[in-house]
Structure formats: structure tokens, C-alpha cells
Scaffold this active site. Sequence first.
Site, PDB file in Angstrom:
ATOM      1  N   ASP A  47      -4.671   1.223  -2.148  1.00 53.83           N
ATOM      2  CA  ASP A  47      -5.249  -0.082  -1.792  1.00 53.83           C
ATOM      3  C   ASP A  47      -5.332  -0.980  -3.028  1.00 53.83           C
ATOM      4  O   ASP A  47      -5.032  -2.174  -2.972  1.00 53.83           O
ATOM      5  CB  ASP A  47      -6.647   0.092  -1.188  1.00 53.83           C
ATOM      6  CG  ASP A  47      -6.593   0.494   0.286  1.00 53.83           C
ATOM      7  OD1 ASP A  47      -5.492   0.498   0.860  1.00 53.83           O
ATOM      8  OD2 ASP A  47      -7.659   0.799   0.860  1.00 53.83           O
TER       9      ASP A  47
ATOM     10  N   HIS B 274       1.507   4.435  -2.902  1.00 54.06           N
ATOM     11  CA  HIS B 274       1.537   5.901  -2.810  1.00 54.06           C
ATOM     12  C   HIS B 274       2.721   6.457  -3.579  1.00 54.06           C
ATOM     13  O   HIS B 274       2.643   7.505  -4.203  1.00 54.06           O
ATOM     14  CB  HIS B 274       1.660   6.343  -1.345  1.00 54.06           C
ATOM     15  CG  HIS B 274       0.370   6.287  -0.594  1.00 54.06           C
ATOM     16  ND1 HIS B 274      -0.786   6.843  -1.070  1.00 54.06           N
ATOM     17  CD2 HIS B 274       0.044   5.743   0.599  1.00 54.06           C
ATOM     18  CE1 HIS B 274      -1.762   6.649  -0.200  1.00 54.06           C
ATOM     19  NE2 HIS B 274      -1.286   5.974   0.819  1.00 54.06           N
TER      20      HIS B 274
ATOM     21  N   HIS C 269       0.841  -1.200   0.000  1.00 58.94           N
ATOM     22  CA  HIS C 269       0.000   0.000   0.000  1.00 58.94           C
ATOM     23  C   HIS C 269       0.885   1.262   0.000  1.00 58.94           C
ATOM     24  O   HIS C 269       0.668   2.182  -0.793  1.00 58.94           O
ATOM     25  CB  HIS C 269      -0.934  -0.018   1.218  1.00 58.94           C
ATOM     26  CG  HIS C 269      -1.665   1.265   1.449  1.00 58.94           C
ATOM     27  ND1 HIS C 269      -2.955   1.482   1.013  1.00 58.94           N
ATOM     28  CD2 HIS C 269      -1.277   2.414   2.051  1.00 58.94           C
ATOM     29  CE1 HIS C 269      -3.322   2.707   1.345  1.00 58.94           C
ATOM     30  NE2 HIS C 269      -2.319   3.293   1.980  1.00 58.94           N
ATOM     31  N   GLU C 270       1.877   1.274   0.874  1.00 59.03           N
ATOM     32  CA  GLU C 270       2.766   2.443   0.948  1.00 59.03           C
ATOM     33  C   GLU C 270       3.546   2.625  -0.358  1.00 59.03           C
ATOM     34  O   GLU C 270       3.742   3.742  -0.825  1.00 59.03           O
ATOM     35  CB  GLU C 270       3.738   2.313   2.121  1.00 59.03           C
ATOM     36  CG  GLU C 270       3.077   2.332   3.494  1.00 59.03           C
ATOM     37  CD  GLU C 270       2.291   3.606   3.753  1.00 59.03           C
ATOM     38  OE1 GLU C 270       2.704   4.675   3.280  1.00 59.03           O
ATOM     39  OE2 GLU C 270       1.240   3.524   4.406  1.00 59.03           O
TER      40      GLU C 270
ATOM     41  N   GLU D 234      -5.829   7.051  -1.141  1.00 62.97           N
ATOM     42  CA  GLU D 234      -5.856   5.845  -0.312  1.00 62.97           C
ATOM     43  C   GLU D 234      -6.492   4.683  -1.067  1.00 62.97           C
ATOM     44  O   GLU D 234      -5.988   3.562  -1.047  1.00 62.97           O
ATOM     45  CB  GLU D 234      -6.601   6.096   0.999  1.00 62.97           C
ATOM     46  CG  GLU D 234      -5.900   7.052   1.942  1.00 62.97           C
ATOM     47  CD  GLU D 234      -4.457   6.656   2.233  1.00 62.97           C
ATOM     48  OE1 GLU D 234      -4.160   5.450   2.318  1.00 62.97           O
ATOM     49  OE2 GLU D 234      -3.621   7.565   2.353  1.00 62.97           O
TER      50      GLU D 234
HETATM   51 ZN   LIG Z   1      -2.156   5.269   2.572  1.00 62.77          ZN
END
Ligand SMILES: [Zn+2]
Length: 416
Positions: A360, A281, A277-278, A356
Site C-alpha cells: 500500500d 509486492h 499495489h501489486e 500488504e
Molecule cells: Zn496485496
Amino acid sequence: MNTFSALFLLALVIATGMRLWLASRHVAYIRRHREAVPAEFAPQITLEAHQKAADYSSVRTRFGTVHTLVDAAILLLLTFGGLLQTFDTWAARWFDSEILRGAALIGLFAVFSALVDLPFSYYRTFSIEARFGFNKMTRAMWIADLLKAALLASAFGVPLVLAVLWLMGKMGALWWLYVWVVWVGFSVFMMAIYPAFIAPLFNRFAPMQEGSLKQRIEALLVKCGFRSSGLFVMDGSKRSTHGNAYFTGFGKTKRIVFFDTLISRLNENEIEAVLAHELGHFKLHHVVRRMAWTFAVSLLFLWLLGLLKDAAWFYHGLGVDFPAANAMALLLFVLVVPVFTFLLQPLVAMYSRKHEFEADEYAARYSSARELVNALVKLYKDNASTLTPDPLHSAFYDSHPPASIRIAKLQSLAAH
Ligand SMILES: [Zn+2]
């Protein structure tokens, strides 16, 4: 008092009123949903954990209400109450040079704001966080953190303020453009030195131990085409039991940091999913885009300040004498802008929630949506995050989507 005073007071009443109203809605909504765990979380979250989260969120929101009221009162005290004017009179008594006088004014303001914030920070840490079992900080550690932060703020803040005031005085009509360049340079410099020189003043960063977890992470990094200059585990447990993972720095200083609290609570599959997930980003350029936005908005604001700096109505409207020092223009602007931009808050939050969801999806593609769900549910539980936020409160403030919506989206991705 002039038209601008009336506009400013109106905006302040609207912003403060909205904050209080949203907070009361949020608390009422959480109370109403306190007696039952939402069905989709019932298998993993006990009623006891759910109620702890409800109480923790309510207490924090009510505390935020007090903060909102105090902030509004302080803002009035600084402007119409004449406190900034008094600080300026003192500064003028101490220094003849315009730049030093301005720096002293900003310094007095900074010390005053820090003092106002101190009891809030103390109460948050030693009353709220402690009551819910999150705080690990001792009072000695809290004071040491405070002193370090004050020293850092002086070491980096004083040269920055002097440079900005000098440019404001010397560069003529386009001063704001020069200040912006300095501001961007300063921000990038701080980001570059933060991981290696500033963060270690507060925490210990140990390279991640060799083993199956590290191998899995490295495999994920290869799969995602990501290069970092190190995997670190941070002793977050020293201060709090809240867990997290993040990236810092950029270019050659880019690091991936895991809180030790996260490593101890999640299994390897879940840690991998959180990291994916990170990475999302990063790979989807959220980080760079956010930075570009910040710089663009600061350019816009500096240009606006360029227009206001010599307008008598701006100072008179806020209860300050004109002509005034450049530092006074800066301070008034920094104080007043958030009051007028408060209603833009939902847009900023929405932009963040969009990122976000995208991160995901990225995690679902490169790791596992199901494991990310497991990790998130554990984190919601450990951090006592409410599963039932008021929808409007959430839409206004939350950088992350509400738990139920986020989990539902991930589950639909897992089903594919
Ligand atoms: Zn996040």
C-alpha cells in the site's frame, strides 16, 4: 494407542475447538455491527450493502464451521478408523511393486478426499455464491472444470508421486534431500508453465486493448522499472462477479492479468492504484521471499519426515500397522502436520498483512493513496467483504488487514 496418539488427539481438539470458537466470535461480532455502517465508510457504502456483506460473511463462516467438523471427523476416520489401512490393503492386492502399491494408496486417498470435498464445493458455488448474486457458473461449467482439474492432477501428480516414492526407496538416509530438490524443481516448473499452458484451459486471456488505460499502465510500469511480457484481461466474469488483478509466472513468462470484472468496475485512476499495489509486492520482493519461505519450510518438514519414517510409534500412534509403505508415511505426515502447526497460523497471517501495508505504501508513492482507497472501498462493496471482522478472528486468519485499519493508514499517507 500411545503417548503420540494422546498428543495428536489433544492437538486436534485444540485446533478444532479454536476454529469453532473463532468462527462463533466472528459471526457474533458481525451481527453486533450489522445495524450501522462504520462512520468512515458511511459516505460510500449504503446500509443495505453493509448488511449484505454482514450476511454473506456470516453464512460463509457458519459453512466453514461445518467444514471444520467434517474435516476433523474424516481425519479420525482415516487414522484410527482404519480407512488408510484399508486403502493400503486394497493397493497391496492390486500391485506387487512397492512403488505402484504406494502410488495406488495415494491415488485412493486423493480420490476419496476429492469426493468428500465435492458437496462442499457444489454448495458453496450454487447455494452461497448464487444466493448473494456472485455465481455465474453453470452446472455444466462446474463439471467441466472438475474434469479438467482431475486430468491435470493426474497428468502432473502421478509422475511426481512415482518419482518421490522411487527416491524414498532408493536414496538411503538422505532421501528427503533428493525429494526436496525434485519438489522445488516441480514447483518452479509448474509456476513457469502455469500462465501460458494451464490457466488458458480455464479462462480466455485477451491482450489488453490499445487505449488510454493501457498507456497509463505502461507509463506506471516504466516509472516502477518493471518489465512484463504482456498485459492481459481475463474473462473472470464467466464464473463469478468477484474482481481481482494479479501477476503470474516469472522471468520471461511474467504476465499481468486483470479480471474483466475489475476493469469494468474501477476507473482508470483506481486501476492504476491497484496495479501499483501489486507491483509493490513484486518490487519489494514479497513474491520471492514468500517462495523462499515455502521452500525452506518444506525442507524442514521433509527432514522431519525423514526422522519419523522409520519410527514405529509414529504409525502405531495414528492407528496404522508398522512396518508400513513409504506412501503411508507421506500421507500420515501430510494429514497430521496441519493439526500441529495450526497455532502458527497467526504468524503466517501477520507476515502477509505486513506485506500488504508495504505494498500500500508503495502504491501511495508511485500512484495515489486516495485512488487506492476509492478502489478498495468499491471492491469491499462489490465483493461484500465485511467491514467489521472480529479483531481476533482477523488477526488469526486474514492475509489482508481489516478494512478500517487499512483505509486509515492509506488516508494518513494521502494526507502527506
Ligand atoms: Zn496485496
